[in-house]
Design a protein around this motif. Structure first.
Motif, PDB file in Angstrom:
ATOM      1  N   GLY A  34     -50.028  52.288 -34.867  1.00  0.00           N
ATOM      2  CA  GLY A  34     -48.888  52.515 -33.998  1.00  0.00           C
ATOM      3  C   GLY A  34     -48.038  51.266 -33.879  1.00  0.00           C
ATOM      4  O   GLY A  34     -48.413  50.178 -34.339  1.00  0.00           O
ATOM      5  N   GLU A  35     -46.893  51.401 -33.223  1.00  0.00           N
ATOM      6  CA  GLU A  35     -45.972  50.269 -33.109  1.00  0.00           C
ATOM      7  C   GLU A  35     -46.606  49.096 -32.368  1.00  0.00           C
ATOM      8  O   GLU A  35     -46.432  47.940 -32.745  1.00  0.00           O
ATOM      9  CB  GLU A  35     -44.692  50.721 -32.393  1.00  0.00           C
ATOM     10  N   GLY A  36     -47.361  49.389 -31.299  1.00  0.00           N
ATOM     11  CA  GLY A  36     -48.017  48.313 -30.563  1.00  0.00           C
ATOM     12  C   GLY A  36     -49.029  47.570 -31.415  1.00  0.00           C
ATOM     13  O   GLY A  36     -49.076  46.341 -31.425  1.00  0.00           O
ATOM     14  N   ASP A  45     -43.768  55.237 -21.382  1.00  0.00           N
ATOM     15  CA  ASP A  45     -42.971  55.018 -22.577  1.00  0.00           C
ATOM     16  C   ASP A  45     -43.145  53.609 -23.141  1.00  0.00           C
ATOM     17  O   ASP A  45     -42.495  53.249 -24.112  1.00  0.00           O
ATOM     18  CB  ASP A  45     -41.482  55.251 -22.256  1.00  0.00           C
ATOM     19  N   GLN A  46     -43.976  52.787 -22.501  1.00  0.00           N
ATOM     20  CA  GLN A  46     -44.156  51.424 -22.967  1.00  0.00           C
ATOM     21  C   GLN A  46     -45.042  51.393 -24.209  1.00  0.00           C
ATOM     22  O   GLN A  46     -45.905  52.246 -24.403  1.00  0.00           O
ATOM     23  CB  GLN A  46     -44.782  50.564 -21.863  1.00  0.00           C
ATOM     24  N   LEU A  47     -44.816  50.362 -25.017  1.00  0.00           N
ATOM     25  CA  LEU A  47     -45.678  50.151 -26.173  1.00  0.00           C
ATOM     26  C   LEU A  47     -47.041  49.680 -25.693  1.00  0.00           C
ATOM     27  O   LEU A  47     -47.142  48.852 -24.783  1.00  0.00           O
ATOM     28  CB  LEU A  47     -45.055  49.106 -27.100  1.00  0.00           C
ATOM     29  N   ARG A  48     -48.088  50.192 -26.341  1.00  0.00           N
ATOM     30  CA  ARG A  48     -49.443  49.815 -25.959  1.00  0.00           C
ATOM     31  C   ARG A  48     -50.272  49.564 -27.205  1.00  0.00           C
ATOM     32  O   ARG A  48     -50.015  50.124 -28.267  1.00  0.00           O
ATOM     33  CB  ARG A  48     -50.102  50.936 -25.138  1.00  0.00           C
ATOM     34  N   ARG A  78     -47.316  45.375 -34.066  1.00  0.00           N
ATOM     35  CA  ARG A  78     -46.803  44.104 -33.547  1.00  0.00           C
ATOM     36  C   ARG A  78     -47.930  43.093 -33.308  1.00  0.00           C
ATOM     37  O   ARG A  78     -47.761  41.910 -33.548  1.00  0.00           O
ATOM     38  CB  ARG A  78     -46.025  44.354 -32.258  1.00  0.00           C
ATOM     39  N   LEU A 115     -44.970  44.885 -24.208  1.00  0.00           N
ATOM     40  CA  LEU A 115     -46.148  45.460 -24.852  1.00  0.00           C
ATOM     41  C   LEU A 115     -47.374  45.280 -23.962  1.00  0.00           C
ATOM     42  O   LEU A 115     -47.683  44.171 -23.533  1.00  0.00           O
ATOM     43  CB  LEU A 115     -46.385  44.786 -26.206  1.00  0.00           C
TER      44      LEU A 115
END
Length: 339
Positions: free
Chosen positions: A287-289, A94-97, A292, A125
């Motif tokens: 994607g979110e990762g 479930d971690q951001l990558r 960022r 991240l």
């Protein structure tokens, strides 16, 4: 098409061959022999009933059928990996990558600063940095193996379905070890380099084309000793123990120039300047990762721009130092008299 014969190894092998465009390199990456890779591809061609690879002297090309199959194979393999992670209930699932491809000019300068900033703002991240040539990274980007590529813009023929965002422009530089004989010359010419090994990017890369065009335009004869390399660690090691000269992207060496480990040879290479930025898949939101990481890259560039604006020009800095030296003794004398 007989799906019963289709195995995971067939798809893994095809995807790796598509990334490397070379059977020997693909075999090495898969820890297999080249005949084993050829046999696996032949089995897959028999299963799908289509030719997938066209052998060339310097590697292989994918047929249109293979291009379609690779795109779907990448999605399938990624889905399988994600599914296994969820099934095993691994916390990192479930971690951001984010997976980022970085050419040497970015890997040595901007990207480390951005990742360091991310470690403060988004410590959870997970960042995976992938190296390779421009062509290799663009292939992995198009296939979904990585989220974005940092470096010089690729050739127009390699930019189908990809979008480029310009961050800045930079030239290639000629650098060497401190104390190099050419560095002591007041106005050296390119001919002065002919007596020393010249290190250039590997053949077939975008910046190698830039180097070759520059040398051709300047009328320089091919150097007697030529070393082709893209690995920064190797390049630095060679420069430390020899009189080799390195034709390198500015971003890959400016930290070493600032630290005194390398010196720039006073030869004008401004005509080699080219656009540097981020390449992503066209029409797909990051994607979110990845988002960022992109924000961190822009933040680092903004801070550096502000620092350059607030920093006095070199001439003004020198005049200030001279003024301090002139005023230092007299100020001390005045203080002694007042006491």
């Amino acid at each position: 098409m007989n799906f019963a014969r289709l195995k995971l190894r067939h798809l893994q092998c095809l995807v790796m061959v598509a990334q490397e465009r070379n059977l020997v390199r693909a075999a090495k990456a898969l820890a297999l022999t080249q005949p084993a890779v050829s046999k696996t591809v032949a089995e897959l061609e028999d299963i799908v009933g289509r030719q997938l690879l066209v052998r060339r002297r310097r590697g292989v090309e994918l047929t249109p059928a293979a291009e379609v199959l690779v795109r779907h194979a990448v999605v399938a393999l990624r889905g399988l990996r994600d599914g296994l992670s969820l099934a095993l209930d691994q916390p990192e699932a479930d971690q951001l990558r984010v997976a980022v491809g970085a050419l040497p000019n970015m890997a040595a300068n901007l990207l480390p600063a951005a990742v360091a900033l991310l470690q403060v703002d988004a410590p959870a991240l997970r960042v995976r940095v992938v190296s390779g040539t421009n062509a290799q990274l663009m292939t992995q980007l198009r296939q979904g193996e990585i989220d974005l590529v940092l470096g010089r813009i690729a050739q127009a023929s390699a930019m189908a379905d990809l979008a480029f965002e310009l961050l800045y422009s930079e030239p290639l530089l000629l650098v060497a070890r401190p104390g190099h004989p050419v560095a002591a010359l007041r106005r050296p010419t390119l001919d002065a380099l002919s007596a020393y090994p010249l290190m250039v990017p590997v053949s077939g890369t975008l910046i190698r084309h830039t180097v070759d065009a520059f040398l051709l335009a300047q009328g320089m004869a091919p150097p007697r000793s030529l070393v082709e390399a893209t690995d920064t660690s190797f390049a630095l090691g060679l420069l430390r123990c020899s009189d080799a000269v390195w034709f390198a992207p500015q971003g890959a060496v400016e930290g070493f120039l600032a630290g005194g480990e390398l010196v720039r040879l006073p030869i004008d290479t401004s005509s080699t300047e080219g656009p540097v930025g981020m390449t992503m898949r066209r029409g797909s939101e990051p994607g979110e990762g990845a988002r960022r990481l992109i924000e961190a890259i822009r933040s680092v560039l903004s801070r550096r721009a502000e620092a350059r604006v607030s920093r006095p020009p070199p001439a003004r800095q020198a005049s200030r130092r001279q003024a301090r030296r002139r005023s230092g003794p007299s100020a001390g004398t005045a203080g002694t008299r007042a006491a």
